[in-house]
Design a protein around this motif. Structure first.
Motif, PDB file in Angstrom:
ATOM      1  N   GLU A 132       0.818  -1.222   0.000  1.00 43.88           N
ATOM      2  CA  GLU A 132       0.000   0.000   0.000  1.00 43.88           C
ATOM      3  C   GLU A 132       0.853   1.273   0.000  1.00 43.88           C
ATOM      4  OE1 GLU A 132      -2.491  -0.424   3.457  1.00 43.88           O
ATOM      5  OE2 GLU A 132      -3.376  -2.287   2.691  1.00 43.88           O
ATOM      6  N   GLY A 133       2.179   1.127   0.117  1.00 41.88           N
ATOM      7  CA  GLY A 133       3.071   2.289   0.109  1.00 41.88           C
ATOM      8  C   GLY A 133       3.163   3.014   1.446  1.00 41.88           C
ATOM      9  N   LYS A 134       2.677   2.388   2.522  1.00 45.71           N
ATOM     10  CA  LYS A 134       2.713   3.030   3.845  1.00 45.71           C
ATOM     11  C   LYS A 134       3.999   2.704   4.607  1.00 45.71           C
ATOM     12  CE  LYS A 134      -2.275   3.301   4.152  1.00 45.71           C
ATOM     13  NZ  LYS A 134      -3.517   2.751   4.712  1.00 45.71           N
ATOM     14  N   VAL A 135       4.659   1.636   4.185  1.00 47.60           N
ATOM     15  CA  VAL A 135       5.915   1.196   4.801  1.00 47.60           C
ATOM     16  C   VAL A 135       6.878   0.825   3.680  1.00 47.60           C
ATOM     17  CG1 VAL A 135       6.961  -0.698   6.127  1.00 47.60           C
ATOM     18  CG2 VAL A 135       4.831   0.352   6.934  1.00 47.60           C
ATOM     19  N   LYS A 136       8.167   1.257   3.815  1.00 49.84           N
ATOM     20  CA  LYS A 136       9.161   0.878   2.791  1.00 49.84           C
ATOM     21  C   LYS A 136       9.829  -0.445   3.130  1.00 49.84           C
ATOM     22  CE  LYS A 136      10.608   5.327   0.900  1.00 49.84           C
ATOM     23  NZ  LYS A 136      11.669   6.331   0.921  1.00 49.84           N
ATOM     24  N   TYR A 137      10.311  -0.555   4.359  1.00 51.94           N
ATOM     25  CA  TYR A 137      11.084  -1.728   4.766  1.00 51.94           C
ATOM     26  C   TYR A 137      10.557  -2.253   6.098  1.00 51.94           C
ATOM     27  CZ  TYR A 137      14.249   0.477   1.398  1.00 51.94           C
ATOM     28  OH  TYR A 137      14.769   1.060   0.272  1.00 51.94           O
ATOM     29  N   VAL A 138      10.718  -3.566   6.297  1.00 56.37           N
ATOM     30  CA  VAL A 138      10.189  -4.216   7.497  1.00 56.37           C
ATOM     31  C   VAL A 138      11.338  -4.748   8.352  1.00 56.37           C
ATOM     32  CG1 VAL A 138       8.766  -6.148   8.336  1.00 56.37           C
ATOM     33  CG2 VAL A 138       8.043  -4.829   6.331  1.00 56.37           C
TER      34      VAL A 138
END
Length: 345
Positions: A152-158
């Motif tokens: 969704e583009g809300k987070v880049k990396y986890v």
């Protein structure tokens, strides 16, 4: 050290994240015992960014959202692409007596992310960590929600914090893990046997928190004397009684070695972490600009193999656990989750 320090960057993980070699842990900026004003903390954050320290670390649980709100204020008017912003979710409450309440439910993952985005005033979190592992839910279920947030583009990396090798591998199979946050310092070495090799085998970056031993290598044995009872460090076994006497010997030997190297005790301790590899970016925290400047000076401390061997020998002196029992139950050794095959939504 008056010279201008050029802050190098390091590649964390295999997905493209680049951060300053030293990051900034922001938790202490919003602690109840921090007597500095919000404006002073914003000034510290701006000083860090101007100095090239662009890797900022927070969590939604720090001071019940206040830390994220502080960083959100500090980032107003700052070019978003100058900062790599890391925050965490999963801890709903914390106490030295009762431990933590942890939640990795997918609906909560989404809810927590929306809250952090709003408080930080951004539309995307650079690095979003599972702060502690919910051992009642298969890690694959929590990771599924995080994967959707990336899509969704809300987070880049986890990332994951305090995760066992098995949990890391299972999570990484669902969606690439970019960073593992863990406690690693001269006096916390238990991650070296399995977790560090697991990260390197999978191409995952390493972000050590408490690289100065929860402030012990800065303040020394008197660290806890003026802390309020609400400060978790008051309850750390390593900083009490006979353990503290033994660990004071460790501090004295590091201090003695630092004098010979022409640096401070904390710079030597931080340099040891930095010398562990180019995939390592420690995040020391502070509330004082002078301490921040001292910390980044660790970049200039060069350690030989002989220095590293000597520090290795000194580090073997450490005595006592790094957390009280109630918190130790939520560290990586206790972070395995049920098999996915047993899960009924």
């Amino acid at each position: 050290m008056g010279e201008v320090i050029e802050m190098p960057t390091r590649k964390i993980g295999s997905q493209g994240l680049k951060v300053s070699a030293i990051g900034l842990g922001c938790m202490s900026m919003s602690q109840p015992n921090n007597n500095k004003s919000q404006q002073q903390m914003i000034q510290l954050l701006h000083t860090a960014i101007d100095s090239g320290v662009t890797f900022l670390d927070t969590s939604d649980v720090y001071a019940s959202h206040a830390n994220e709100l502080l960083i959100g204020q500090a980032l107003k008017g700052v070019r978003r692409d100058k900062v790599q912003l890391a925050t965490k979710f999963g801890i709903k409450a914390v106490s030295p007596e009762t431990g933590l309440i942890v939640n990795g439910d997918p609906a909560y993952v989404k809810e927590a992310c929306e809250g952090s985005l709003k408080r930080l005033g951004v539309d995307c979190i650079d690095l979003y960590y599972v702060h502690r592992i919910d051992t009642t839910i298969p890690i694959e279920i929590t990771m599924g929600a995080l994967k959707e947030l990336v899509e969704e583009g809300k987070v880049k990396y986890v990332g994951l914090s305090e995760a066992s090798p098995e949990t890391i591998k299972r999570a990484h199979a669902v969606h690439p893990i970019t960073a593992i946050q863990l406690e690693w310092s001269l006096w916390t070495r238990d991650v070296e046997e399995e977790i560090i090799p697991t990260c390197r085998e999978l191409g995952i970056g390493i972000v050590p928190f408490s690289p100065l031993g929860k402030g012990f290598f800065s303040a020394g044995p008197n660290l806890t004397k003026n802390l309020p009872d609400s400060d978790l460090r008051k309850h750390v076994p390593r900083l009490q009684g006979e353990n503290l006497k033994q660990n004071t010997l460790l501090f004295e030997r590091v201090t003695e070695m630092a004098k010979k190297k022409g640096c401070t005790t904390s710079q030597l301790a931080l340099a040891w972490v930095l010398h562990q590899g180019d995939d390592v970016s420690p995040i020391p925290g502070t509330t004082k600009i002078e301490n921040f400047k001292e910390n980044i000076g660790a970049i200039t401390v060069i350690l030989s193999k002989e220095d590293m061997d000597e520090l290795e020998e000194i580090a073997s002196l450490v005595k006592g656990d790094r957390y009280p029992d109630a918190i130790m139950q939520f560290t990586w050794k206790h972070s395995n989750t049920p098999p996915l095959s047993t899960w009924k939504a």
